[in-house]
Design an enzyme around this catalytic site. Structure first.
Site, PDB file in Angstrom:
ATOM      1  N   LYS A 201       0.816  -1.231   0.000  1.00 57.55           N
ATOM      2  CA  LYS A 201       0.000   0.000   0.000  1.00 57.55           C
ATOM      3  C   LYS A 201       0.846   1.276   0.000  1.00 57.55           C
ATOM      4  CE  LYS A 201      -4.123  -1.970   2.145  1.00 57.55           C
ATOM      5  NZ  LYS A 201      -5.123  -1.846   3.207  1.00 57.55           N
TER       6      LYS A 201
ATOM      7  N   ASP B  72      -9.961   2.879   2.850  1.00 55.02           N
ATOM      8  CA  ASP B  72     -10.031   2.157   4.130  1.00 55.02           C
ATOM      9  C   ASP B  72     -10.650   3.022   5.234  1.00 55.02           C
ATOM     10  OD1 ASP B  72      -9.019  -0.321   3.378  1.00 55.02           O
ATOM     11  OD2 ASP B  72      -6.945   0.223   3.811  1.00 55.02           O
TER      12      ASP B  72
HETATM   13  P1  NAP Z   1       0.420  -4.400   9.726  1.00 59.23           P
HETATM   14  O1  NAP Z   1       0.760  -3.124   9.064  1.00 59.23           O
HETATM   15  O2  NAP Z   1       1.304  -5.594   9.551  1.00 59.23           O
HETATM   16  O3  NAP Z   1       0.302  -4.104  11.338  1.00 59.23           O
HETATM   17  C1  NAP Z   1       0.120  -5.156  12.244  1.00 59.23           C
HETATM   18  C2  NAP Z   1      -0.042  -4.598  13.671  1.00 59.23           C
HETATM   19  O4  NAP Z   1      -0.321  -5.699  14.545  1.00 59.23           O
HETATM   20  C3  NAP Z   1       1.197  -3.907  14.223  1.00 59.23           C
HETATM   21  O5  NAP Z   1       0.801  -2.831  15.041  1.00 59.23           O
HETATM   22  C4  NAP Z   1       1.851  -5.017  15.062  1.00 59.23           C
HETATM   23  O6  NAP Z   1       2.624  -4.530  16.134  1.00 59.23           O
HETATM   24  C5  NAP Z   1       0.624  -5.690  15.617  1.00 59.23           C
HETATM   25  N1  NAP Z   1       0.912  -7.074  16.030  1.00 59.23           N
HETATM   26  C6  NAP Z   1       1.155  -8.127  15.202  1.00 59.23           C
HETATM   27  N2  NAP Z   1       1.365  -9.244  15.950  1.00 59.23           N
HETATM   28  C7  NAP Z   1       1.244  -8.877  17.259  1.00 59.23           C
HETATM   29  C8  NAP Z   1       1.329  -9.588  18.494  1.00 59.23           C
HETATM   30  N3  NAP Z   1       1.579 -10.901  18.530  1.00 59.23           N
HETATM   31  N4  NAP Z   1       1.109  -8.913  19.638  1.00 59.23           N
HETATM   32  C9  NAP Z   1       0.837  -7.584  19.618  1.00 59.23           C
HETATM   33  N5  NAP Z   1       0.741  -6.850  18.477  1.00 59.23           N
HETATM   34  C10 NAP Z   1       0.943  -7.505  17.302  1.00 59.23           C
HETATM   35  O7  NAP Z   1      -1.039  -4.898   9.294  1.00 59.23           O
HETATM   36  P2  NAP Z   1      -2.307  -3.988   8.879  1.00 59.23           P
HETATM   37  O8  NAP Z   1      -2.361  -3.774   7.430  1.00 59.23           O
HETATM   38  O9  NAP Z   1      -2.323  -2.806   9.763  1.00 59.23           O
HETATM   39  O10 NAP Z   1      -3.517  -5.002   9.230  1.00 59.23           O
HETATM   40  C11 NAP Z   1      -3.804  -5.312  10.570  1.00 59.23           C
HETATM   41  C12 NAP Z   1      -5.095  -6.124  10.676  1.00 59.23           C
HETATM   42  O11 NAP Z   1      -6.208  -5.371  10.191  1.00 59.23           O
HETATM   43  C13 NAP Z   1      -5.078  -7.432   9.878  1.00 59.23           C
HETATM   44  O12 NAP Z   1      -5.672  -8.423  10.669  1.00 59.23           O
HETATM   45  C14 NAP Z   1      -5.946  -7.117   8.662  1.00 59.23           C
HETATM   46  O13 NAP Z   1      -6.595  -8.278   8.180  1.00 59.23           O
HETATM   47  C15 NAP Z   1      -6.954  -6.150   9.264  1.00 59.23           C
HETATM   48  N6  NAP Z   1      -7.535  -5.236   8.238  1.00 59.23           N
HETATM   49  C16 NAP Z   1      -8.886  -5.295   8.039  1.00 59.23           C
HETATM   50  C17 NAP Z   1      -9.474  -4.452   7.110  1.00 59.23           C
HETATM   51  C18 NAP Z   1     -10.966  -4.522   6.890  1.00 59.23           C
HETATM   52  O14 NAP Z   1     -11.432  -4.040   5.849  1.00 59.23           O
HETATM   53  N7  NAP Z   1     -11.733  -5.042   7.830  1.00 59.23           N
HETATM   54  C19 NAP Z   1      -8.701  -3.543   6.351  1.00 59.23           C
HETATM   55  C20 NAP Z   1      -7.307  -3.496   6.597  1.00 59.23           C
HETATM   56  C21 NAP Z   1      -6.740  -4.370   7.560  1.00 59.23           C
HETATM   57  P3  NAP Z   1       4.196  -4.168  15.956  1.00 59.23           P
HETATM   58  O15 NAP Z   1       4.243  -2.777  15.386  1.00 59.23           O
HETATM   59  O16 NAP Z   1       4.737  -4.257  17.335  1.00 59.23           O
HETATM   60  O17 NAP Z   1       4.776  -5.198  15.019  1.00 59.23           O
END
Ligand code: NAP
Length: 285
Positions: free
Chosen positions: A72, A108
């Site tokens: 993205k 989003d």
């Molecule tokens: P991302 O950029 O990879 O960010 C992941 C986040 O999760 C980071 O803040 C990370 O923390 C945290 N994290 C991962 N594993 C963890 C753990 N074991 N304990 C604590 N924190 C943890 O991913 P993203 O694009 O933001 O997406 C995040 C989620 O949102 C996904 O599940 C995705 O499917 C969902 N999402 C949904 C929609 C929708 O339309 N509903 C749209 C977009 C995303 P650190 O910074 O410490 O690594």
């Protein structure tokens, strides 16, 4: 699904893409609208994304694209122009062809706000919000909430530097007060107890065996707990929040509305959200 040799082609860039529900949802919308087109996943590595974007410019039957993890931010520098939302978030999830140029949009934040409003009857203005996580989704959600007038945004993340950097970004871009805290910050429990809305944007919960992404004893009755995760439909966080009298909402609505907004940008038509929702529910089942 039926399409001719003149069909418009819509693509989803990501790596991986196999798990995505967007092809099911967008092909259902194309079919319901009677559009001669198809939406296909295109798995591409980051190093090859510039070539993939270049090929769009020469594709005369290009209908539009979505961009998902991990592309993205990179997509935002590969398009010719950005919408206001994409520029303020610094990331693109939707690409539109406009007069031979590529416009990068980000639906989003608007998809999230629409889900909050229409499904939870929640308006952020003047209310404090806590966001768990500081990744790409947290960025879109926090900027969306700030622009919708949230009173204060507290970002709680495992890696504190990312929480602080996102809070500074929100502050700078929107003027709304934002604070970044680590998971063990002593100020965190009171901020969670006193918020009106808590949004989980971490990936904790994607596996059905994951624990709640925060200590559930902090959740208070009446608080809205929104989990961006849509598969599983109910995470441990939402289960615990329901037990404690919170209003709960999963991520399916945001997925649907960000997709509906993208469809409208590509085609100029409002899609059948009912067809999209049914396709999503069937794909999840
Ligand atoms: P991302 O950029 O990879 O960010 C992941 C986040 O999760 C980071 O803040 C990370 O923390 C945290 N994290 C991962 N594993 C963890 C753990 N074991 N304990 C604590 N924190 C943890 O991913 P993203 O694009 O933001 O997406 C995040 C989620 O949102 C996904 O599940 C995705 O499917 C969902 N999402 C949904 C929609 C929708 O339309 N509903 C749209 C977009 C995303 P650190 O910074 O410490 O690594």
């Amino acid at each position: 699904m039926r399409f001719t040799a003149a069909a418009k082609v819509f693509v989803l860039f990501g790596d991986p893409v196999e798990h995505s529900l967007s092809p099911a949802m967008q092909n259902a919308a194309l079919q319901a609208a009677g559009i001669d087109g198809l939406y296909i996943p295109w798995r591409v590595k980051s190093a090859d994304l510039p070539t993939a974007f270049e090929s769009l410019r020469g594709m005369e039957n290009f209908g539009g694209a979505n961009v998902t993890l991990p592309h993205k931010e990179q997509a935002a520098v590969l398009v010719d122009t950005l919408t206001k939302e994409a520029a303020s978030v610094g990331a693109v999830n939707t690409v539109v062809a406009r007069g031979g140029r590529l416009l990068g949009a980000n639906t989003d934040g608007q998809g999230f706000l629409r889900s909050l409003h229409e499904e939870a009857d929640y308006l952020p203005r003047g209310k404090p919000a806590v966001i768990l996580g500081a990744g790409g989704a947290a960025r879109a959600v926090s900027v969306g909430l700030a622009e919708a007038g949230a009173e204060e945004i507290v970002i709680v993340n495992r890696t504190i530097e990312r929480a602080q950097s996102l809070a500074e970004f929100v502050n700078r871009e929107t003027g709304v007060s934002a604070v970044g805290l680590g998971l063990d910050d002593p100020r965190m429990p009171a901020r969670v107890r006193n918020c009106a809305l808590m949004v989980n944007t971490t990936s904790v919960g994607l596996s059905p065996s994951d624990p709640p992404s925060i200590d559930p004893s902090l959740l208070q009755p009446g608080m809205l707990v929104y989990d961006l995760i849509y598969r599983p439909l109910e995470t441990a966080l939402l289960r615990e929040a329901t037990k404690r009298g919170c209003q709960v909402m999963g991520g399916l609505g945001m997925l649907l509305y960000q997709g509906a907004l993208a469809f409208e940008l590509w085609t100029g038509q409002k899609p059948s959200e009912e067809a999209m929702r049914q396709a999503l529910v069937a794909a999840i089942a």
